[in-house]
Design a protein around this motif. Structure first.
Motif, PDB file in Angstrom:
ATOM      1  N   SER A 415      -5.845  87.725  40.141  1.00  0.00           N
ATOM      2  CA  SER A 415      -6.290  89.127  40.187  1.00  0.00           C
ATOM      3  C   SER A 415      -6.613  89.598  38.783  1.00  0.00           C
ATOM      4  O   SER A 415      -6.065  89.096  37.790  1.00  0.00           O
ATOM      5  CB  SER A 415      -5.207  90.015  40.806  1.00  0.00           C
ATOM      6  OG  SER A 415      -4.017  89.967  40.037  1.00  0.00           O
ATOM      7  N   THR A 416      -7.534  90.566  38.677  1.00  0.00           N
ATOM      8  CA  THR A 416      -7.995  91.072  37.389  1.00  0.00           C
ATOM      9  C   THR A 416      -7.978  92.593  37.386  1.00  0.00           C
ATOM     10  O   THR A 416      -8.012  93.236  38.446  1.00  0.00           O
ATOM     11  CB  THR A 416      -9.419  90.586  37.073  1.00  0.00           C
ATOM     12  OG1 THR A 416     -10.309  91.100  38.061  1.00  0.00           O
ATOM     13  CG2 THR A 416      -9.491  89.066  37.065  1.00  0.00           C
ATOM     14  N   VAL A 417      -7.926  93.164  36.187  1.00  0.00           N
ATOM     15  CA  VAL A 417      -8.093  94.606  35.948  1.00  0.00           C
ATOM     16  C   VAL A 417      -9.084  94.754  34.809  1.00  0.00           C
ATOM     17  O   VAL A 417      -8.811  94.349  33.676  1.00  0.00           O
ATOM     18  CB  VAL A 417      -6.753  95.286  35.612  1.00  0.00           C
ATOM     19  CG1 VAL A 417      -6.993  96.750  35.228  1.00  0.00           C
ATOM     20  CG2 VAL A 417      -5.799  95.202  36.782  1.00  0.00           C
ATOM     21  N   SER A 418     -10.255  95.319  35.125  1.00  0.00           N
ATOM     22  CA  SER A 418     -11.318  95.489  34.133  1.00  0.00           C
ATOM     23  C   SER A 418     -11.798  96.932  34.214  1.00  0.00           C
ATOM     24  O   SER A 418     -12.547  97.307  35.113  1.00  0.00           O
ATOM     25  CB  SER A 418     -12.469  94.509  34.406  1.00  0.00           C
ATOM     26  OG  SER A 418     -13.497  94.659  33.466  1.00  0.00           O
ATOM     27  N   LEU A 419     -11.299  97.762  33.283  1.00  0.00           N
ATOM     28  CA  LEU A 419     -11.607  99.196  33.280  1.00  0.00           C
ATOM     29  C   LEU A 419     -12.777  99.482  32.362  1.00  0.00           C
ATOM     30  O   LEU A 419     -13.010  98.782  31.362  1.00  0.00           O
ATOM     31  CB  LEU A 419     -10.379  99.994  32.842  1.00  0.00           C
ATOM     32  CG  LEU A 419      -9.111  99.797  33.705  1.00  0.00           C
ATOM     33  CD1 LEU A 419      -7.965 100.604  33.135  1.00  0.00           C
ATOM     34  CD2 LEU A 419      -9.382 100.183  35.137  1.00  0.00           C
ATOM     35  N   LEU A 420     -13.518 100.566  32.706  1.00  0.00           N
ATOM     36  CA  LEU A 420     -14.668 100.944  31.883  1.00  0.00           C
ATOM     37  C   LEU A 420     -14.244 101.460  30.517  1.00  0.00           C
ATOM     38  O   LEU A 420     -14.989 101.328  29.536  1.00  0.00           O
ATOM     39  CB  LEU A 420     -15.486 102.018  32.609  1.00  0.00           C
ATOM     40  CG  LEU A 420     -16.182 101.574  33.901  1.00  0.00           C
ATOM     41  CD1 LEU A 420     -16.790 102.772  34.594  1.00  0.00           C
ATOM     42  CD2 LEU A 420     -17.243 100.529  33.603  1.00  0.00           C
ATOM     43  N   GLU A 421     -13.026 102.067  30.411  1.00  0.00           N
ATOM     44  CA  GLU A 421     -12.584 102.660  29.156  1.00  0.00           C
ATOM     45  C   GLU A 421     -12.067 101.631  28.178  1.00  0.00           C
ATOM     46  O   GLU A 421     -11.852 101.949  27.001  1.00  0.00           O
ATOM     47  CB  GLU A 421     -11.462 103.686  29.427  1.00  0.00           C
ATOM     48  CG  GLU A 421     -11.886 104.883  30.251  1.00  0.00           C
ATOM     49  CD  GLU A 421     -11.935 104.555  31.724  1.00  0.00           C
ATOM     50  OE1 GLU A 421     -11.509 103.446  32.103  1.00  0.00           O
ATOM     51  OE2 GLU A 421     -12.404 105.416  32.510  1.00  0.00           O
TER      52      GLU A 421
END
Length: 1296
Positions: A415-421
């Motif tokens: 699983s991944t977490v890729s935020l715009l900020e």
């Protein structure tokens, strides 16, 4: 209920009505309208659908579930409302066994030469009741295995079998007929329909489908059929079915596709359902996920589907086993992982024609996970060996492979977490710890600038550095099946199968050091899942809008790049071994490398090879320095060991003390000793097993043979003669032979005495007819002489050529009893033994002769070798030797030269051999030092006391010393010495030439003698070879006689067993016949008595009917119509007691006074009721009698059939007994005719001999006549001159 369900049939498809068919798929039954292609689904609430069936007239669908006790659900169509639910019943399957008639087999063949082939019971020698049901264990009849069937309108059944036969079973008689196939002259394009898969009835025969993708039409006529091509389908056809109105033919393939063939003036073939190749393994939405989605099958088939109605838009085949599929959120690209470890990238910008952009061969382990981050920056690839590869997800970067990191094996989720900020991507990898029942969580960070600085973040082998990607390891106490990071990256949410809620694990604020990267489960707390705040939905919606805007802008850039990308497929991150080696080889090796198989190297192996090559180049000097140091240290140690050998024993060190690590050296020594002991034990056991096997073979094939098998070869011609290997006779065989010989001698003496008795009684008559007796004796002597001169083919054996006496043998046509045949077999075996013994004696003599010849050749070769050395010739001496086939005993002896392995010598054996060698050298030196006489003789005269004649060729006269000076300086004395020297040289040369010629003549004589003797032996061996062929002919001839006698004995025994069984069986059947005849007679008598009773009862009933008719004739019309007292007589049949009781109850109701007509006298009513009741009882008795009569008739018919069957069995037995008697008479007739044939042949031979004699005399007389005619002609043509006439006249006068 879902909007649509996509699945393909794995079972047979069924019609519901004329335009709709259905099939099960998973938990649903799918209905498809053929005209509109519309799908309707029906869900099974109990799980997966089992078997489906339809009832077309009532439009009902029934299906079962797959529980242990299944339920059957019945629904209406098209309303799909449930009508009822049934409980499942487990049915047991049975099989029908068609037993053949064992007593009188119909398919037993008859050999025209050796007679009938009898049943197995006769061969087994069974004569009792067990012969009627006897079948050996290995007697297996070839059964047919039906695989399909179809009914005809006439209730006949066509059955197709696995063996390729087509049967027709009649519905009335249940008789099966095998239809014969009419073969075409030309085969159907080389195809061969072996076993059809399914059958369906048509007007002229049946339609059949095979595994070759064709639908065939079987045109059936009478008991044969013809195969014609009807339709060709791209896949093997698994099922055929007609629609209810017989206008359409449904064709189902093994893949699951469904075709509809419509009959008419212009037939059409439509594909109603196009199935995918295999089961779906993965599914994903095409960005933005509102219109299309993609699926993947195991065979590598990628499909694009329309989301609205699940219509297939396009397909692409990768032709490789696939595992996982993922669609990129930042471009119109999809990634497919394969079993071979590759990742294929597909361009789906044009959904109707997707294209493969290329592939990345990462490793040799299969790809299990493909995950894009939310922004589509990276593609994470998880493999089965526990590696996670990071690939640049943008097509503009050509899918650059950045590196990999190692995690736990058997990855469950990435699983991944890729935020715009943020400018990083958080990655979480979940893997199990089955040995502890825990889960392993590994988290690392990927910066967005990673593609630009990938060389810094990874080492030479492509492994990402843990300190740069901030990799951490956690363990939790639960076996999680799924785990994800929250957006703030401070918690981990996990789902555990063991507890019914979601767990949240807070991440510690103080991270452990990256290299330690482990936290214990006690530091993690477990909390139950909580409901989120109210504003969270708004925040998520806003974030989704911003993320969608970002992805659209990124997608436009990447799609522009995709549109300009060439259609050439590229292999990313991998190269072939041929490409890698091509730059490092010279031109002389290019041709060799090009012939090798090109092997593709994965990216990780390529990076490892590059790193190894770089390390080798980097540390080459250091390696050389270490090697030099090791060599110097080894020299120092060797020098120290050499110095240690020179010191005294007190100061000398043990050799093992020079080791650097004595404990390790001792451990290795112990391990090596254990391994050596184990290997020695295994070798000893292996050798023991081989020795035991060799001893068994030697005992069976060598020691048990009295005469060992061997061969003899010629010296110059390729002839090989083998003897007869022979075993010794056993005591039992010797006793049997002696008994037979004694019996034959007794029979001969008895026959001789009988002749003498007959001669004594006829002595008076013989004296009276003395001259007649002399004539008879002469005729007998001539007859005996003629018999002695008979050829071998008339004597019946060739064994007389080997001196074997055949007088004890009985004529083959006179062997009648079993004992005579057994004695004949024993005598024939004795003849074979004697023939082999006679030939082996000749073979042994030839073998001894060859031994003598080889010894003589070796003896002469000694002198030939001396002559060749004296003459200094380059000829090679021919040395004949025995080969292994001539001396087979050498095979049992293992020579030292045959052992390729090095012999193991114990230390004490080695020391003993060295001591013996030293003593032998000392003894030789001592003997040489004391033998002064021999040394003096060698120094003065070359070791001999006198000059031999052989030394003339090597003798050299020494030149005078003055010959070194010029001729002008010689003195007179020197010139005289020179003349004497020339004279001696000349005499020596003459002697040398004479001796050389004598040696050459001797050499030629010796060679000719060897050639002549060996050629004579070859001629003798050639004759022996002819004798061997003749001996083999004799042996084969006698063995043929033995086989014929053995077969005759077996046949006689089988015939006697069969005859005895038939007699027993005949007696049994005759007894059964008497019983059945008695039963038939008794049944006929009982039937006649019963029929008489029935006729009497029927007559009484008719008489009562007539009386009742007269009584009721005076009744009024109203009375007769208002009450029907009797009504129509029902049909005859057997009524049980319940029916009779009910009838009497009804009669009681009719006899009620309330049913009496008005104005009728009660007495008349009572009389009427009594009469009616009597009438009904009589009719009931008549019916019962009629039913009993029918049963008795049926019983009698059955008894008659049994009696006829027994009579047929008796006739069969008589018929076979007659055949056996005829066969025995036929054998006797053959013997008589054979004797007549031999006599006729002898007479014909004598006639032919007389004809040849007359023809020869006729030719002789013709030649004499021609000679006389020629002489007469010569006399006529003779010219007489006057002088000759005068001379002739003078001679005549003088003589007179």
């Amino acid at each position: 209920m879902g909007k649509w369900v996509q699945g393909f049939p794995k079972q047979h498809v069924h019609f519901v009505n004329d335009n709709t068919f259905c099939y099960p798929s998973g938990n649903y039954v799918i209905f498809i309208d053929i005209e509109t292609k519309k799908k309707t689904v029906l869900q099974c609430i109990n799980g997966i659908v089992g078997v489906v069936a339809t009832n077309i007239p009532y439009e009902v669908v029934a299906f079962s579930d797959r529980k242990l006790k299944p339920l059957i659900h019945i629904y209406n169509f098209p309303g799909l409302t449930r009508r009822t639910k049934l409980k499942g019943i487990l049915l047991e399957d049975g099989s029908f066994l068609d037993e053949t008639d064992i007593i009188f087999p119909q398919s037993v063949p008859k050999d025209p030469i050796y007679g009938p082939v009898l049943p197995l019971s006769a061969i087994a020698g069974l004569v009792g009741e067990e012969a009627e049901t006897f079948r050996p264990k290995d007697d297996v009849y070839p059964f047919l295995h039906p695989t399909m069937h179809c009914w005809t309108p006439t209730s006949d059944l066509y059955v197709g079998c696995e063996e390729g036969h087509l049967l027709m079973i009649h519905g009335d008689t249940l008789k099966a007929t095998v239809l014969n196939k009419i073969e075409e002259e030309l085969p159907l394009d080389g195809r061969n329909l072996i076993s059809p898969v399914t059958l369906v009835y048509q007007k002229e025969g049946v339609f059949a489908s095979g595994i070759d993708g064709f639908v065939y039409s079987f045109i059936i006529k009478d008991s044969s059929y013809k195969v014609e091509d009807f339709l060709e389908i791209e896949r093997p056809v698994e099922h055929l079915m007609f629609s209810p109105n017989y206008r359409m033919l449904l064709i189902q393939t093994d893949k699951g596709s469904v075709y509809i063939y419509t009959f008419g003036e212009e037939p059409t073939l439509d594909k109603v359902l196009d199935a995918c190749d295999g089961k779906f393994l993965a599914i994903d939405f095409v960005t933005p996920g509102t219109k299309h989605f993609m699926t993947l099958t195991h065979s590598g088939e990628v499909c694009v589907w329309w989301m609205e109605d699940c219509a297939c838009v396009s397909k692409i085949y990768l032709n490789t086993p696939a595992t996982v599929l993922a669609c990129s959120p930042s471009s119109f690209c999809a990634a497919v992982g394969t079993v071979g470890g590759s990742v294929h990238f597909i361009n789906i910008q044009d959904l109707e024609s997707p294209q493969v952009l290329g592939k990345a061969f990462l490793s040799e382990s299969s790809v299990q996970h493909l995950v894009y981050d939310q922004r589509g920056i990276f593609l994470l690839v998880g493999t089965s060996e526990g590696k996670v590869f990071v690939i640049n997800a943008k097509p503009s970067s050509s899918f650059q492979i950045i590196g990999f990191t190692e995690v736990g094996k058997d990855i469950l989720q990435i699983s991944t977490v890729s935020l715009l900020e943020t400018d990083i991507v958080e990655v979480l990898v979940l893997s199990p710890l089955p040995e502890t029942g825990r889960s392993r969580l590994e988290m690392f960070t990927l910066p967005m600038l990673l593609p630009q600085v990938s060389a810094t973040f990874s080492d030479e082998r492509g492994r990402l550095r843990d300190e740069f990607i901030h990799k951490y390891l956690y363990e939790v106490d639960h076996a999680l099946s799924s785990a994800v990071l929250d957006f703030q990256s401070n918690k981990i949410y996990g789902f555990c199968n063991q507890v019914p809620y979601i767990c949240s694990y807070p991440i510690p604020e103080e991270y452990l050091p990256p290299f330690l990267s482990k936290c214990f489960s006690q530091s993690l707390s477990l909390h139950s899942s909580r409901r989120f705040g109210g504003n969270l939905a708004t925040e998520i919606f806003d974030y989704s809008q911003r993320l969608l805007t970002f992805l659209i802008s990124t997608m436009e850039e990447e799609n522009d790049h995709l549109s300009t990308t060439s259609e050439v497929s590229l292999d990313l991150g991998s190269e072939t071994e041929h490409t890698r080696q091509k730059s490092s080889i010279d031109s002389s090796q290019e041709e060799l490398v090009s012939t090798d198989v090109i092997k593709e190297i994965p990216w990780i192996q390529q990076k490892s090879q590059e790193a190894i090559k770089k390390e080798v180049n980097l540390f080459s000097e250091k390696r050389k320095e270490i090697k030099r140091g090791i060599k110097a240290l080894a020299k120092t140690v060797l020098k120290m060991m050499e110095e240690n050998e020179t010191v005294d024993n007190i100061a000398k060190l043990d050799q093992r003390e020079f080791g650097l690590d004595l404990e390790e050296l001792e451990r290795l020594h112990d391990e090596s000793e254990e391994e050596v002991a184990k290997m020695r034990k295994d070798a000893e056991m292996h050798n023991l097993a081989k020795s035991y096997l060799a001893e068994l073979i030697k005992k069976e094939c060598w020691k048990s043979m009295v005469v060992k098998g061997r061969a003899l070869k010629c010296f110059h011609i390729p002839y090989v003669v083998e003897n007869f290997p022979m075993r010794g006779r056993t005591d039992e065989e010797q006793k049997e032979l002696e008994r037979v010989l004694q019996q034959k001698k007794i029979e001969a003496e008895c026959l001789k005495l009988r002749k003498e008795v007959v001669e004594v009684h006829s002595a008076i008559s013989l004296v009276k007819k003395h001259h007649e007796e002399d004539d008879d004796e002469e005729e007998e002597e001539d007859k005996i002489a003629k018999q002695a001169n008979l050829p071998n083919y008339l004597l019946g054996s060739l064994s007389t050529d080997f001196g074997v006496d055949t007088s004890l043998l009985t004529n083959q046509l006179e062997l009648h009893s079993r004992e005579e045949k057994i004695n004949q077999i024993i005598l024939l075996k004795d003849i074979i033994y004697k023939v082999k013994t006679a030939f082996n004696s000749e073979f042994d003599a030839a073998y001894k002769q060859k031994v003598f010849e080889i010894a003589r050749v070796k003896e002469r070769n000694v002198r030939i070798q001396e002559i060749i050395l004296d003459l200094e010739l380059e000829e090679k001496v021919w040395r004949p030797e025995f080969e292994d086939c001539e001396m087979p005993e050498r095979t049992l002896v293992v020579e030292n030269e045959e052992i390729t392995a090095r012999k193991h010598v114990n230390p004490w054996q080695k020391a003993k051999a060295e001591l013996i060698t030293i003593r032998e050298v000392e003894r030789r030196l001592q003997s040489q030092s004391t033998d002064t006489r021999r040394r003096a003789l060698n120094d003065m005269m070359g070791g001999v006391l006198e000059v031999k004649k052989e030394d003339i060729l090597r003798m050299v006269i020494p030149q005078p010393p003055f010959m070194t000076k010029p001729d002008a300086l010689w003195t007179e004395e020197e010139r005289k010495q020179f003349k004497d020297y020339e004279k001696k040289v000349k005499e020596l040369n003459e002697e040398r030439d004479k001796y050389r010629k004598s040696l050459e003549a001797e050499l030629k004589k010796l060679q000719n003698s060897i050639q002549e003797s060996t050629q004579n032996f070859d001629e003798h061996l050639k004759r022996l070879f002819e004798r061997r062929v003749k001996a083999e002919m004799v042996v084969n001839q006698e063995e043929l006689k033995i086989n014929n006698l053995v077969f005759s004995l077996l046949l006689d025994e089988e015939l006697s067993s069969r005859e005895l069984f038939l007699n027993n069986y005949l007696a049994k059947q005759q007894q059964e016949k008497s019983q059945t005849s008695e039963a038939v007679r008794k049944s006929r008598e009982d039937l006649d008595v019963y029929r008489e009773q029935y006729d009497n009862l029927l007559a009484e009933d008719k008489k009562e009917d007539m009386s009742q008719h007269r009584i009721h004739k005076h009744k009024t019309h109203t009375e007769t119509t208002s009450i029907v007292p009797f009504g129509e007589r029902p049909g005859s049949g057997k009524l049980n007691k319940d029916n009779f009781a009910q009838l009497m109850k009804a009669m009681d109701e009719l006899d009620n006074i309330n049913n009496m007509p008005e104005g009728l006298d009660p007495l008349v009513w009572d009389h009427f009721c009594t009469t009616r009741r009597a009438k009904v009882e009589n009719e009931q008795k008549v019916k019962q009698k009629a039913a009993g009569l029918m049963e008795m008739v049926a019983f009698l018919r059955k008894r008659v059939e049994e009696d006829e069957k027994v009579q047929q069995e008796i006739e069969k037995v008589f018929h076979e007994l007659i055949l056996i008697i005829l066969f025995e008479y036929q054998m006797y007739f053959f013997k008589t005719q054979g004797q007549k044939k031999v006599a006729s042949m002898m007479e014909s031979k004598e006639v032919h001999k007389g004809i040849f004699q007359i023809e020869w005399e006729h030719k002789k007389m013709e030649m004499e006549m021609e000679d006389l005619n020629q002489k007469a002609w010569d006399i006529q043509m003779l010219f007489f001159s006057r002088d000759r006439q005068k001379l002739f006249t003078f001679a005549t006068t003088t003589s007179s």
